[in-house]
Design a protein around this motif. Sequence first.
Motif, PDB file in Angstrom:
ATOM      1  N   UNK A 231      32.319 -35.521  35.666  1.00  2.42           N
ATOM      2  CA  UNK A 231      33.194 -34.351  35.641  1.00  2.42           C
ATOM      3  C   UNK A 231      34.516 -34.642  36.328  1.00  2.42           C
ATOM      4  N   UNK A 232      35.608 -34.257  35.640  1.00  4.33           N
ATOM      5  CA  UNK A 232      36.919 -34.242  36.256  1.00  4.33           C
ATOM      6  C   UNK A 232      37.247 -32.762  36.448  1.00  4.33           C
ATOM      7  N   UNK A 233      37.058 -32.262  37.657  1.00  3.12           N
ATOM      8  CA  UNK A 233      37.084 -30.801  37.842  1.00  3.12           C
ATOM      9  C   UNK A 233      35.902 -30.228  37.087  1.00  3.12           C
ATOM     10  N   UNK A 234      36.199 -29.303  36.142  1.00  2.00           N
ATOM     11  CA  UNK A 234      35.119 -28.712  35.326  1.00  2.00           C
ATOM     12  C   UNK A 234      34.922 -29.446  34.012  1.00  2.00           C
ATOM     13  N   UNK A 235      35.786 -30.406  33.751  1.00  2.00           N
ATOM     14  CA  UNK A 235      35.811 -30.999  32.411  1.00  2.00           C
ATOM     15  C   UNK A 235      34.880 -32.213  32.304  1.00  2.00           C
ATOM     16  N   UNK A 236      34.077 -32.239  31.241  1.00  2.00           N
ATOM     17  CA  UNK A 236      33.190 -33.398  31.011  1.00  2.00           C
ATOM     18  C   UNK A 236      34.021 -34.532  30.404  1.00  2.00           C
ATOM     19  N   UNK A 237      34.073 -35.661  31.106  1.00  3.05           N
ATOM     20  CA  UNK A 237      34.850 -36.800  30.582  1.00  3.05           C
ATOM     21  C   UNK A 237      33.939 -37.988  30.243  1.00  3.05           C
ATOM     22  N   UNK A 238      32.658 -37.826  30.489  1.00  4.95           N
ATOM     23  CA  UNK A 238      31.727 -38.891  30.123  1.00  4.95           C
ATOM     24  C   UNK A 238      30.310 -38.391  30.277  1.00  4.95           C
ATOM     25  N   UNK A 239      29.379 -39.073  29.633  1.00  4.31           N
ATOM     26  CA  UNK A 239      27.969 -38.682  29.782  1.00  4.31           C
ATOM     27  C   UNK A 239      27.074 -39.862  29.488  1.00  4.31           C
ATOM     28  N   UNK A 240      25.858 -39.768  30.029  1.00  4.32           N
ATOM     29  CA  UNK A 240      24.810 -40.728  29.674  1.00  4.32           C
ATOM     30  C   UNK A 240      23.524 -39.943  29.511  1.00  4.32           C
ATOM     31  N   UNK A 241      22.703 -40.398  28.569  1.00  9.19           N
ATOM     32  CA  UNK A 241      21.525 -39.635  28.156  1.00  9.19           C
ATOM     33  C   UNK A 241      20.269 -40.493  28.323  1.00  9.19           C
ATOM     34  N   UNK A 242      19.732 -40.574  29.555  1.00 13.68           N
ATOM     35  CA  UNK A 242      18.548 -41.418  29.740  1.00 13.68           C
ATOM     36  C   UNK A 242      17.263 -40.677  29.343  1.00 13.68           C
ATOM     37  N   UNK A 243      16.359 -41.388  28.698  1.00  8.55           N
ATOM     38  CA  UNK A 243      15.067 -40.817  28.296  1.00  8.55           C
ATOM     39  C   UNK A 243      13.985 -41.715  28.896  1.00  8.55           C
ATOM     40  N   UNK A 244      13.037 -41.114  29.593  1.00  6.91           N
ATOM     41  CA  UNK A 244      11.985 -41.913  30.226  1.00  6.91           C
ATOM     42  C   UNK A 244      10.646 -41.564  29.594  1.00  6.91           C
ATOM     43  N   UNK A 245       9.864 -42.596  29.300  1.00 12.09           N
ATOM     44  CA  UNK A 245       8.508 -42.400  28.782  1.00 12.09           C
ATOM     45  C   UNK A 245       7.618 -43.419  29.480  1.00 12.09           C
ATOM     46  N   UNK A 246       6.863 -42.967  30.455  1.00  9.66           N
ATOM     47  CA  UNK A 246       5.998 -43.882  31.204  1.00  9.66           C
ATOM     48  C   UNK A 246       6.818 -44.898  31.968  1.00  9.66           C
ATOM     49  N   UNK A 247       6.534 -46.164  31.718  1.00 12.75           N
ATOM     50  CA  UNK A 247       7.232 -47.212  32.481  1.00 12.75           C
ATOM     51  C   UNK A 247       8.477 -47.720  31.751  1.00 12.75           C
ATOM     52  N   UNK A 248       8.811 -47.093  30.616  1.00 14.54           N
ATOM     53  CA  UNK A 248      10.032 -47.548  29.940  1.00 14.54           C
ATOM     54  C   UNK A 248      11.029 -46.407  29.777  1.00 14.54           C
ATOM     55  N   UNK A 249      12.292 -46.800  29.808  1.00 17.69           N
ATOM     56  CA  UNK A 249      13.366 -45.822  29.631  1.00 17.69           C
ATOM     57  C   UNK A 249      14.277 -46.326  28.523  1.00 17.69           C
ATOM     58  N   UNK A 250      15.009 -45.385  27.933  1.00 15.54           N
ATOM     59  CA  UNK A 250      15.918 -45.723  26.823  1.00 15.54           C
ATOM     60  C   UNK A 250      17.205 -44.932  27.011  1.00 15.54           C
ATOM     61  N   UNK A 251      18.305 -45.554  26.711  1.00 15.19           N
ATOM     62  CA  UNK A 251      19.586 -44.852  26.814  1.00 15.19           C
ATOM     63  C   UNK A 251      19.887 -44.258  25.434  1.00 15.19           C
ATOM     64  N   UNK A 252      19.828 -42.940  25.361  1.00 19.01           N
ATOM     65  CA  UNK A 252      20.012 -42.248  24.077  1.00 19.01           C
ATOM     66  C   UNK A 252      21.463 -41.911  23.790  1.00 19.01           C
TER      67      UNK A 252
ATOM     68  N   UNK B 134      11.677 -50.677  33.081  1.00 19.53           N
ATOM     69  CA  UNK B 134      12.560 -51.380  32.143  1.00 19.53           C
ATOM     70  C   UNK B 134      13.426 -50.353  31.402  1.00 19.53           C
ATOM     71  N   UNK B 135      14.667 -50.722  31.139  1.00 19.47           N
ATOM     72  CA  UNK B 135      15.551 -49.845  30.358  1.00 19.47           C
ATOM     73  C   UNK B 135      15.931 -50.563  29.061  1.00 19.47           C
ATOM     74  N   UNK B 136      15.851 -49.839  27.958  1.00 22.55           N
ATOM     75  CA  UNK B 136      16.223 -50.373  26.643  1.00 22.55           C
ATOM     76  C   UNK B 136      17.425 -49.607  26.116  1.00 22.55           C
ATOM     77  N   UNK B 137      18.187 -50.237  25.276  1.00 25.16           N
ATOM     78  CA  UNK B 137      19.271 -49.528  24.587  1.00 25.16           C
ATOM     79  C   UNK B 137      19.641 -50.328  23.346  1.00 25.16           C
ATOM     80  N   UNK B 138      20.401 -49.704  22.455  1.00 25.75           N
ATOM     81  CA  UNK B 138      20.911 -50.439  21.300  1.00 25.75           C
ATOM     82  C   UNK B 138      22.426 -50.351  21.272  1.00 25.75           C
TER      83      UNK B 138
END
Length: 280
Positions: free
Chosen positions: A59-80, A112-116
């Motif tokens: 956030x820059x003030x109230x404005x969203x200037x970036x995001x990340x969407x992590x998803x976790x399932x058990x021992x693995x995570x994925x960046x959505x 572990x984290x996965x992404x594409x």
Amino acid sequence: MSADELVLKRLSTQQLDALIDAQNEIFADYIIPIRSSREFFAEFMRSVGGKLEDIIVALSGDEIVGYVNPVVDGTEAWIGGLGVVPRMRNQGVGARLMEAAERYAEEEGAEEVLLEVIEGNLAAEKLYERLGYIPRVAYLSAEGNATQFAGFGQPPRRSHLENILALHERSYAGTCWQRRKRCALEESARTCEIYRNDEGFVLLRRVAGTGFIPFLGVDPEHGRKGVGTCLAKFAVNRLWELGTFKIAVYNIDDNDANRRMLDLFDFAVTLKQTEMRKRL
Ligand SMILES: CC(C)(COP(=O)(O)OP(=O)(O)OC[C@H]1O[C@@H](n2cnc3c(N)ncnc32)[C@H](O)[C@@H]1OP(=O)(O)O)[C@@H](O)C(=O)NCCC(=O)NCCS
């Protein structure tokens, strides 16, 4: 405001429309055009098992200037999803968001984290490499024409989600998050025609003039016997019957068998993605 002064926070439900607006700004110059909307994003989140409250925004003030969407399932995570609005890029915001996502994933028990990353997305490739992500395998998207086929053997029978769960688990065990997770199959099953025979299954869907084959799986015990080709011929023919012109397939493992299959149906590769992973 400089990148160091940005505040990273969890998304609140009141910020959903602002996130969608930010996504549309972020992905306006993307390799493949993505137009987000509440419905599109909700469908995506259901299909990957994501939760809105796990999204981290910059956030820059109230404005969203970036995001990340992590998803976790058990021992693995994925960046959505990861994105920074163009005017804030190359100042380390992407790295800060990724590090926050990794911390969150670790706290939730991920090892572990996965992404594409789409081949040619140089900024993202550079960022992930710098953070220690290692390329593993590649996935292909491809497009071809709907064609009339005869002689694909005994046609598969119309089926239901419950009757393909076991086949899906066996045939998609080693592939990407967006295909191997049960939630992905469940989401597609809401809108697709489902067919199966004893050895495999296929899902297909028509959206306007375009056909999609989101899943086509063969039980590994029955591999290399032509089952996949028969199911593919059936699906391409069925989409032709439904009046589609073009057919798209996404996230297919990039291997010799799948490449041969794409050639056989005269499908052209439109996109290649690399799966990268990092142990936490
Ligand atoms: C990928 C993205 C999130 C990076 O965000 P960011 O805030 O610019 O990230 P950072 O500043 O932490 O790092 C960017 C890195 O890419 C590098 N980079 C930028 N453009 C580049 C290019 N054309 N070629 C090679 N490297 C490039 C930068 O030099 C920097 O690396 P360095 O710090 O080692 O020099 C941002 O570019 C973006 O939102 N792109 C559109 C959406 C997207 O591609 N998301 C990722 C999907 S997998």
